[in-house]
Design a protein around this motif. Structure first.
Motif, PDB file in Angstrom:
ATOM      1  N   GLY A  66     -11.121  80.080  16.703  1.00  0.00           N
ATOM      2  CA  GLY A  66     -11.669  80.578  17.961  1.00  0.00           C
ATOM      3  C   GLY A  66     -10.658  81.393  18.728  1.00  0.00           C
ATOM      4  O   GLY A  66     -10.985  82.426  19.321  1.00  0.00           O
ATOM      5  N   THR A  74     -10.827  74.820  23.862  1.00  0.00           N
ATOM      6  CA  THR A  74     -12.241  74.477  23.693  1.00  0.00           C
ATOM      7  C   THR A  74     -13.114  75.523  24.379  1.00  0.00           C
ATOM      8  O   THR A  74     -14.131  75.967  23.833  1.00  0.00           O
ATOM      9  N   LEU A 132     -13.151  78.680  22.240  1.00  0.00           N
ATOM     10  CA  LEU A 132     -14.059  78.590  21.101  1.00  0.00           C
ATOM     11  C   LEU A 132     -15.498  78.838  21.541  1.00  0.00           C
ATOM     12  O   LEU A 132     -16.244  79.581  20.890  1.00  0.00           O
ATOM     13  N   GLN A 150     -10.558  75.435  16.442  1.00  0.00           N
ATOM     14  CA  GLN A 150     -10.041  75.967  17.704  1.00  0.00           C
ATOM     15  C   GLN A 150      -9.091  77.139  17.455  1.00  0.00           C
ATOM     16  O   GLN A 150      -9.108  78.127  18.185  1.00  0.00           O
TER      17      GLN A 150
END
Length: 455
Positions: free
Chosen positions: A20, A149, A152, A17
């Motif tokens: 990302g 999330t 990402l 994460q």
């Protein structure tokens, strides 16, 4: 030091994460903004500038990682400089970081509007930009785990789309197209090419701007000392490869002068190869939005944590340091930064000057904040090595003092060049810093009370 009553952020972020976030914060820079550098430096001149900036960023990230892992604080550069140089150092770094992260989103949101305008010509890009702010401020308020999330996911899609772009335009790629007029409009290098290369510095920085924002998520990382170095190093390598690829393939697709000074160079480059009505073009526009959204969404996370940290330390109004009781996110800080960004979008008369577009000036203002922060961060690294040799350093800058020294010197060169070529924006930046400093002085007693009650 913290107090027992200070608001706390939720620790939930892992290595993937954080990677990302590192790439997502920056990846919109591959989609737009950089091509403004072609207007002054040409393709070859800008390539030289971009390689110099890439070297600066690589050295900076390897050095900055030492600070991030040693002091995993939501304030990031603000906290490093405050620890190294005291309250004034903290103010300068905090202000610079705030300018960088608050002015980058309006530029990105305008690019989102430009991309959507390709599909829906009747849609006002500014209205689309406003809609982007409302949607992604809301998503950031809902929670950092959901936000990270999502970040990402859109980052992975954005990388995939850049690879698709390179693949689709590759059949029409020509070295002759890329090098034609590649030195500030000339076919051969001369000393007259050098000023354009220096003038293009802000747009080369845009390729990598905000990767350091991972530092502002360090307080929410489960294991920052392990995961942050991996995220940073993998992130900068990913971005360097993508930046070089995008420049080469876009510049070699046709007449690159058509791509300078526009907000959507990749769709326009693809048009040169596949035409106006190709399904590939429509796919690029839709998926290309993911790259812009990744950075836009990630930088909202970054600016909100900076505002939160500055408020918590007494540098901004205390109200902005509150955490949402349910989502444990700095919701008021998210909204405050958004208000400034939305105002910038609708301030053409104030921000369009010096012969540059609204987007180019916003980009340049954001870069001024970044460069000042880089200088202070590298200076903090040297200072803390001297004054706090016992500070736990799970990651140490390689090649010290040469690597951080190069990053510091390169950043100073960038600041001098940018000030010379953008005196009006430099003046606005200094003026805002001076106004902020007056507030800093006016609230000194409040910070003294907070320090006295710290436990």
């Amino acid at each position: 030091m913290t107090t027992n009553t200070e608001p706390a952020l939720h620790k939930s972020l892992g290595t993937l994460q954080l990677w990302g976030i590192a790439v997502g914060l920056v990846i919109s820079g591959e989609y737009f903004g950089w091509s403004f550098g072609w207007a002054s430096a040409g393709t070859l001149g800008f390539m030289v500038t971009a390689i110099f900036i890439a070297a600066m960023y690589a050295c900076f990230i390897f050095s900055f990682t030492e600070l991030t892992t040693s002091i995993p604080h939501a304030g990031g550069p603000f906290e490093y400089s405050r620890r190294a140089f005291g309250p004034v150092g903290g103010y300068l770094a905090g202000f610079a970081t705030l300018v960088e992260f608050v002015f980058a989103p309006p530029a990105i949101s305008l690019a989102i509007g430009a991309y959507l305008n390709v599909q829906f010509p009747a849609l006002d890009p500014k209205i689309a930009a406003l809609g982007a702010y409302l949607v992604f401020m809301g998503l950031n308020i809902v929670g950092v785990q959901i936000a990270a999330t999502f970040e990402l996911f859109v980052t992975l899609v954005a990388i995939f789309e850049l690879l698709v772009f390179m693949g689709v335009v590759s059949p029409g790629f020509s070295v002759a197209n890329f090098v034609k007029g590649g030195w500030s409009g000339e076919d051969a290098f001369s000393l007259a090419s050098v000023p354009g290369m220096f003038a293009a510095i802000p747009f080369a920085i845009w390729f990598f701007l905000a990767i350091e924002g991972v530092a502002m998520a360090a307080e929410e990382a489960r294991d920052p000392k392990r995961s942050i170095p991996i995220a940073y190093i993998a992130g900068i390598l990913t971005l360097v490869v993508l930046a070089i690829g995008v420049m080469l393939f876009a510049g070699g697709a046709g007449d690159w002068t058509q791509l300078a000074n526009i907000n959507d160079p990749l769709p326009q480059a693809m048009k040169l190869i596949v035409g106006d009505n190709s399904g590939w073009l429509h796919m690029l526009v839709w998926l290309g939005l993911f790259g812009l959204i990744a950075s836009f969404h990630g930088i909202i996370l970054g600016y909100s944590r900076q505002i939160f940290a500055l408020s918590r330390a007494g540098y901004l109004p205390e109200l902005l340091g509150r955490v949402h009781p349910k989502f444990r996110t700095p919701h008021l800080a998210i909204l405050a930064g958004g208000i400034v960004g939305i105002a910038a979008i609708f301030s053409d008369e104030l921000i369009t000057f010096g012969g540059q577009t609204l987007t180019a000036n916003i980009v340049t203002m954001s870069v001024f904040g970044a460069i000042v922060m880089y200088i202070l961060s590298m200076a903090s690294l040297f200072k803390l090595r001297a004054t706090e040799p016992g500070l736990p350093r799970s990651f140490r800058a390689p090649g010290f003092p040469v690597v951080p020294g190069f990053a510091l010197l390169a950043a100073v060169v960038c600041l001098v060049a940018m000030t010379y070529y953008n005196p009006l924006i430099a003046g606005v930046f200094v003026g805002l810093m001076a106004l902020g400093y007056l507030y800093f002085l006016a609230t000194r007693s409040r910070r003294a009370v907070r320090a006295a009650t710290a436990v």
